[in-house]
Design an enzyme around this catalytic site. Structure first.
Site, PDB file in Angstrom:
ATOM      1  CG  HIS A 197      -2.207  -0.787   0.872  1.00  0.00           C
ATOM      2  ND1 HIS A 197      -2.952  -1.430   1.821  1.00  0.00           N
ATOM      3  CD2 HIS A 197      -2.822  -1.003  -0.299  1.00  0.00           C
ATOM      4  CE1 HIS A 197      -3.992  -2.012   1.232  1.00  0.00           C
ATOM      5  NE2 HIS A 197      -3.928  -1.775  -0.061  1.00  0.00           N
ATOM      6  NE  ARG A 304      -7.478 -10.313 -10.836  1.00  0.00           N
ATOM      7  CZ  ARG A 304      -6.882  -9.640 -11.816  1.00  0.00           C
ATOM      8  NH1 ARG A 304      -6.835  -8.327 -11.796  1.00  0.00           N
ATOM      9  NH2 ARG A 304      -6.318 -10.288 -12.824  1.00  0.00           N
ATOM     10  NE  ARG A 340     -11.928 -13.398 -10.434  1.00  0.00           N
ATOM     11  CZ  ARG A 340     -10.639 -13.379 -10.770  1.00  0.00           C
ATOM     12  NH1 ARG A 340     -10.270 -13.717 -11.989  1.00  0.00           N
ATOM     13  NH2 ARG A 340      -9.729 -13.019  -9.915  1.00  0.00           N
ATOM     14  CD  GLU A 439      -9.928 -17.907 -14.918  1.00  0.00           C
ATOM     15  OE1 GLU A 439      -9.091 -17.263 -14.290  1.00  0.00           O
ATOM     16  OE2 GLU A 439     -10.983 -18.340 -14.392  1.00  0.00           O
ATOM     17  CG  ASN A 462      -3.590 -12.957 -16.253  1.00  0.00           C
ATOM     18  OD1 ASN A 462      -3.157 -12.496 -17.297  1.00  0.00           O
ATOM     19  ND2 ASN A 462      -4.114 -12.214 -15.308  1.00  0.00           N
ATOM     20  CG  ASP A 463      -5.513 -18.697 -13.896  1.00  0.00           C
ATOM     21  OD1 ASP A 463      -4.465 -19.165 -13.429  1.00  0.00           O
ATOM     22  OD2 ASP A 463      -6.307 -18.006 -13.240  1.00  0.00           O
ATOM     23  NE  ARG A 473      -1.549 -15.901 -12.778  1.00  0.00           N
ATOM     24  CZ  ARG A 473      -2.795 -15.457 -12.709  1.00  0.00           C
ATOM     25  NH1 ARG A 473      -3.809 -16.251 -13.064  1.00  0.00           N
ATOM     26  NH2 ARG A 473      -3.067 -14.247 -12.309  1.00  0.00           N
ATOM     27  CB  CYS A 510     -10.449  -9.647 -18.088  1.00  0.00           C
ATOM     28  SG  CYS A 510     -10.688 -11.297 -17.420  1.00  0.00           S
TER      29      CYS A 510
END
Ligand code: PEP
Ligand code: MG
Length: 580
Positions: A197, A304, A340, A439, A462-463, A473, A510
């Site tokens: 953060h 997400r 999601r 995915e 990505n997946d 990954r 995405c």
């Protein structure tokens, strides 16, 4: 250290800065353990709670200060303090510290330190960098409550009104209140990660930042002039003439490129031949939303939700989820938000939800596989999402779907949620959509069969890439093999969008490649017209879209689709980019 020495680090927040360095080291607190008499336990607990309240007040003040001092794009980052306020007022923290004061009869400071250490350990053990770095938030909150308990003023880092580069072991959100925002030009951290953060805030404030310098940080002579290169992840100590000249040029190039992106960021997302391309944002929390200007994007393509679950100490209730989802939907003012459902398990476990150890967690009990088993969690989340749809267009997206049965089961649960809510007289929107992520390669091959049950699909590249190439990954040893340009992957991506188109299913993409400007001509050539990416990439992707021509993109795709490996594809793309 000899002058002009260059040290490599990890780039965390972009930009280049030159200024003298100011070191700060946070000394760990040693606090003696005191025994509290039984009669004094209640008063000690009250003292602790009062300190938490004061810490929460200080965080609110810091948030307002940050919002009012800094331009619009930092306002979203200031939302990090909301997460800290939620932590410091979390009933679990209050209860755990109270219990320890009562059971061990120890002073609040020591009880707090032990509970914070326990939470930190739980977060640190999670094999997912963004979540692991939430341990820093717990530490920061603990540090602030401790300062309140000890009634101690915190030291301010400044160089009497002149510019400086701050060198610290780690930069925590509460440190923003201690720096001289006007004059801090860069931050170099020994520890900390790209997802911390502190880094998010530095980005929001436009402060270049590098991380991971480890002990090298303390070897930089105090007061020496340093070039901090947040773009390449580098520090130059006492730069010589040549280095100053080189960085001067880099800075000018950067300013020109930034200017171009700035000019284009609010323009329509259309190609040269006026084909519209929908640009959506991938976000993990409310705070990122505040940082994106309205004209930059068309909606949220991937929220997400698991990150909201991961940042907490226990499952959020339906009402708590509803509050978050509603704020996101309202913040989008009529544009669609695709949420999601919980995608935990695999590389994203929940600290408070123990799942069995698995040999292959990425192939194991994750995403929809887990939530279809824990129906109450799934049902609760669906209810909160359906209720949020009363405030604007909402889509629900299921992760890690493998079979048609899962697609149908998910739909049945959503239908039941809608029926139950209507029976209860609870308002829901009339434009609630249902979709799945692609995915898992085998589902992609039969995608035409999901058409009857879904309103849309979203390709999670990505997946998908990791499963197609059998390359983890998140494993640095095989990172070089994770190649989305592999023609086998590209052909798959092409088939997905074409089959979806023939079946009449709206299809978006995405994964991270949607944010890579070099990839955009290929995706357009394959037929993609909707892309969702991390907000930071929206301007560069918009520029890539506006520079593209569909016929040329299709020809480009034709020229690479039969090649044999990723390097050959990249070579063609490089040659293509050089053409006027
Ligand atoms: C994906 O897999 O492409 C995706 C977008 O989901 P995540 O990165 O959260 O796994
Ligand atoms: Mg995924």
């Amino acid at each position: 250290m000899r002058p002009g020495k260059e040290i490599n680090a990890t780039s965390a927040a972009p930009g280049i800065a030159t200024a003298p360095v100011l070191h700060h080291r946070f000394a760990g607190e040693f606090i003696p353990t005191l025994t509290i008499e039984e009669a004094g336990v209640e008063a000690e607990c009250d003292r602790f709670e009062a300190a938490c309240r004061r810490a929460a007040d200080a965080m609110r003040v810091l948030k307002v200060k940050l919002e009012s001092q800094i331009a619009a794009d930092a306002a979203g980052a200031a939302g990090i303090y909301d997460a800290h306020i939620a932590l410091v007022t979390d009933p679990n923290l209050l209860r755990d510290v109270r219990d320890l004061i009562g059971s061990d009869r120890i002073n609040a400071e020591v009880a707090l330190q032990r509970v914070v250490a326990r939470y930190e350990k739980a977060f640190r053990s999670i094999d997912n960098a963004p979540v692991r770095e939430r341990a820093a938030d717990i530490r920061d909150v603990g540090r602030q409550v401790l300062a309140m308990l000890l009634q101690r003023e915190q030291e301010v880092f400044h160089r009497k009104g002149s510019d400086y580069i701050l060198a610290v072991d780690e930069f925590l959100p509460s440190d923003v209140g201690l720096i001289d925002i006007e004059h801090v030009r860069g931050i170099a951290m020994g520890e900390g990660g790209r997802y911390s953060h502190g880094v998010i805030l530095a980005k929001g404030l436009g402060i270049p930042c590098v991380v991971g310098l480890a002990s090298g940080l303390m070897k930089i002579p105090a007061g020496s002039v340093v070039i901090l290169d947040g773009d390449r992840g580098r520090l130059v100590i006492d730069p010589n003439e040549q280095q100053l000249k080189r960085y001067g040029e880099l800075l000018r190039e950067r300013e020109q490129a930034d200017l171009r992106l700035f000019e284009v960021r609010l323009s329509p997302s259309i190609t040269k031949d006026e084909t519209p391309v929908e640009l959506l944002a991938n976000i993990e929390g409310l705070r990122e939303l505040g940082a994106i200007e309205e004209g930059m994007f068309d909606g949220v393509g991937l929220f997400r939700t698991e990150f909201a679950f991961m940042e907490r100490l226990m499952f959020p209730s339906e009402e708590e989820q509803l509050k978050l989802y509603t704020e996101v939907v309202q913040g989008m003012r009529g544009r669609r938000v695709t949420f999601r459902t919980l995608d935990v398990g695999g590389d994203k476990p929940l600290a408070y939800f123990r799942t069995p150890n698995e040999h292959n967690p990425v192939l194991g009990w994750r995403g929809i596989r887990l939530t279809l088993h824990w129906r109450d969690l799934f049902y609760t989340q669906m209810r909160a999402l359906a209720r949020a749809s009363a405030h604007g267009p909402v889509s629900i997206l299921l992760p890690m779907v493998t079979t048609l049965d899962e697609v149908r089961e998910g739909r049945e649960i959503l239908d039941k949620v809608v029926t139950d809510l209507r029976d209860e007289g609870v308002e829901i929107g009339d434009d609630l959509r249902y979709g799945i992520m692609i995915e898992v390669p085998a589902l992609a091959v039969v995608v035409q069969h999901v058409a009857e049950a879904v309103d849309f699909i979203s390709i999670g590249s990505n997946d998908l890439v990791q499963y197609l190439l059998a390359v983890d990954r998140d494993n640095p040893r095989v990172a070089g093999m994770y190649d989305p340009y592999h023609p086998g992957v590209l052909r798959f991506l092409f088939d997905c969008v074409q089959v979806a188109r023939q079946a009449g299913i709206p299809c978006s993409l995405c994964g991270e490649i949607a944010g890579e400007s070099e990839f955009i001509p290929l995706l357009l050539g394959m037929g993609y017209r909707s892309l969702s990416m991390a907000p930071v990439f929206l301007p560069s992707v918009k520029l890539a879209v506006r520079s593209a021509e569909i016929a040329a993109c299709e020809a480009l795709w034709e020229s690479v689709k039969s090649l044999g490996d990723g390097n050959a594809v990249r070579e063609v793309l490089r040659g293509n980019a050089k053409q006027p």
